[in-house]
Design an enzyme around this catalytic site. Structure first.
Site, PDB file in Angstrom:
ATOM      1  CD  GLU A 159      -3.043  -0.541   0.070  1.00 41.86           C
ATOM      2  OE1 GLU A 159      -3.071  -0.266  -1.144  1.00 41.86           O
ATOM      3  OE2 GLU A 159      -3.599  -1.534   0.559  1.00 41.86           O
ATOM      4  CG  HIS A 160      -0.139   4.809   0.612  1.00 42.39           C
ATOM      5  ND1 HIS A 160      -0.628   5.963   0.037  1.00 42.39           N
ATOM      6  CD2 HIS A 160      -1.143   4.313   1.378  1.00 42.39           C
ATOM      7  CE1 HIS A 160      -1.870   6.161   0.463  1.00 42.39           C
ATOM      8  NE2 HIS A 160      -2.209   5.176   1.269  1.00 42.39           N
ATOM      9  CB  THR A 161       4.456   0.303  -2.676  1.00 41.18           C
ATOM     10  OG1 THR A 161       3.301  -0.447  -3.089  1.00 41.18           O
ATOM     11  CG2 THR A 161       4.811  -0.068  -1.251  1.00 41.18           C
ATOM     12  CB  SER A 174     -24.470   6.115 -13.871  1.00 37.42           C
ATOM     13  OG  SER A 174     -24.412   5.310 -12.712  1.00 37.42           O
ATOM     14  CG  ASP A 188      -6.409   1.676  -7.338  1.00 40.45           C
ATOM     15  OD1 ASP A 188      -5.739   0.845  -6.687  1.00 40.45           O
ATOM     16  OD2 ASP A 188      -6.812   2.739  -6.854  1.00 40.45           O
TER      17      ASP A 188
HETATM   18  C1  GLA Z   1      -5.296   4.442  -4.014  1.00 37.60           C
HETATM   19  C2  GLA Z   1      -4.565   4.847  -5.283  1.00 37.60           C
HETATM   20  C3  GLA Z   1      -3.514   3.812  -5.649  1.00 37.60           C
HETATM   21  C4  GLA Z   1      -2.605   3.491  -4.473  1.00 37.60           C
HETATM   22  C5  GLA Z   1      -3.429   3.215  -3.221  1.00 37.60           C
HETATM   23  C6  GLA Z   1      -2.574   3.060  -1.992  1.00 37.60           C
HETATM   24  O1  GLA Z   1      -6.040   3.286  -4.219  1.00 37.60           O
HETATM   25  O2  GLA Z   1      -5.473   4.984  -6.345  1.00 37.60           O
HETATM   26  O3  GLA Z   1      -2.760   4.268  -6.766  1.00 37.60           O
HETATM   27  O4  GLA Z   1      -1.673   4.519  -4.256  1.00 37.60           O
HETATM   28  O5  GLA Z   1      -4.363   4.249  -2.961  1.00 37.60           O
HETATM   29  O6  GLA Z   1      -1.799   1.911  -2.105  1.00 37.60           O
END
Ligand code: GLA
Length: 376
Positions: free
Chosen positions: A27-29, A61, A166
């Site tokens: 996460e946050h990598t 939508s 994502d």
């Molecule tokens: C969100 C962002 C991703 C990623 C995560 C943390 O989902 O869209 O790019 O940085 O946070 O891992």
């Protein structure tokens, strides 16, 4: 008559789906050129699409207000589009910016990815339209190229400086596996994740605390990481090996140290998790998840009381490990649980939330599912 027909008066040319995701670890990598290990959810955005020859982009939508948003594909302006329509409109904008001949479209979207839950509902909307445009306009782009285009839409049209995890997860995940992705060069490998075979389940707890990555906190963290990398004379924090961490930390201002510690240890946890999965030790993943949560809570500081409570309760009730997943500031928790304990862990979390007076969370088991695909 399908819903598309009742809105647009004719049949669609095709129907595509793109999923949301949970991230097992990492996460946050991604905006630090690091590693991630996401899994696609069965929950998807489904888009029925038909080309138009008048250059109009008409978006509907099933979760919206019942109105059709009408835009001109050639004149898309980030400042003039609001709400969910920014995601599909942003993809058309990003494709056109890259010189691809995408014109008018009728688009009917129906998504069951929970929004604001840290499960990438926005990436699902982006990727489903990217996949549809790719086929309908014969663009010939690869899934990774489509993911990068979808990320560009989110960065420059929607205005969220997210990494690429994502969108890559939504485009590239495969059923029954986790996507081991190097976000620097987008090298990827599907790591088998046979939860059922190991007698395990992945329980998702959507705390219903809405997270919003557009509110500045995410951008601030990203900027902090980039400042730390620059001070250490590195291209990105990914280039700091764990053995050099302590020596690097003392060179940094105090407020940046915990950010760097999280990113470096989190990258190592992804590699550790992949090694465990490759060795067939799925249960061994549990403590890695829980250590990841502690790092997000204490160093990166993106958890919140509800996610902390869900993690602590799940582990106390017998989960092998648990952590928040996604950007944080609310959103969802995932817990690795023996199948026989699933009900017990879910009930404990629901009870704990009721006792604390929190909104009732949405709890469901996640089955590793397929990435973006054409349905018909
Ligand atoms: C969100 C962002 C991703 C990623 C995560 C943390 O989902 O869209 O790019 O940085 O946070 O891992």
């Amino acid at each position: 008559m399908t819903d598309f027909q009742s809105v647009f008066g004719a049949a669609p040319e095709g129907v595509w789906a793109a999923p949301g995701r949970v991230n097992l670890i990492g996460e946050h990598t991604d905006y630090n050129d690091g590693f991630v290990l996401p899994v696609a959810l069965p929950h998807s955005a489904v888009a029925a699409v038909r080309r138009r020859d008048d250059g109009l982009l008409r978006l509907y939508s099933a979760q919206g207000d019942g109105l059709v948003t009408e835009l001109k594909a050639a004149e898309l302006d980030p400042a003039a589009v609001t709400g969910w329509a920014r995601y599909p409109a942003g993809v058309v904008w990003a494709l056109r910016e890259a010189g691809h001949p995408v014109g008018g479209l009728d688009v009917h979207i129906d998504s069951d990815v929970p929004t604001g839950a840290g499960l990438s509902s926005s990436a699902a909307l982006e990727c489903v339209l990217a996949a549809a445009c790719n086929e309908l306009y014969g663009l010939g782009l690869t899934p990774a190229e489509l993911a990068l285009t979808a990320q560009r839409a989110e960065n420059d049209f929607v205005g969220v400086p997210c990494g690429v995890m994502d969108q890559m997860a939504s485009m590239c995940c495969a059923e029954g596996g986790a996507l081991f992705l190097d976000t620097r060069d987008l090298a990827q490998r599907q790591v088998p994740l046979d939860l059922a075979g190991a007698g395990l389940r992945l329980l998702v707890v959507d705390t219903r605390v809405k997270h919003d990555l557009g509110d500045g906190a995410y951008a601030g963290l990203r900027a902090g990481c980039e400042r730390a990398a620059a001070l250490l004379d590195l291209l990105a924090l990914r280039d700091l090996p764990p053995a050099a961490l302590d020596g690097a930390l003392v060179q940094l201002p105090a407020e940046l140290r915990p950010l760097v510690r999280h990113v470096v240890t989190e990258n190592a946890r992804v590699e550790q998790a992949v090694a465990l999965l490759d060795a067939g030790d799925l249960a061994g993943l549990g403590p890695v998840l829980t250590a990841g949560h502690a790092s997000l809570r204490d160093d990166y500081r993106v958890s919140c009381p509800e996610t902390d409570l869900a993690v602590a309760t799940a582990v106390a009730a017998g989960a092998l490990g648990a952590r928040m997943t996604g950007g944080g500031f609310g959103g969802s928790v995932l817990a690795l649980v023996a199948a026989a304990r699933l009900e017990q862990v879910a009930a404990a979390v629901l009870d704990a939330f009721a006792e604390a007076g929190h909104t009732t969370p949405r709890v469901f088991p996640a089955v590793p599912s397929a990435g973006a695909r054409r349905l018909s």
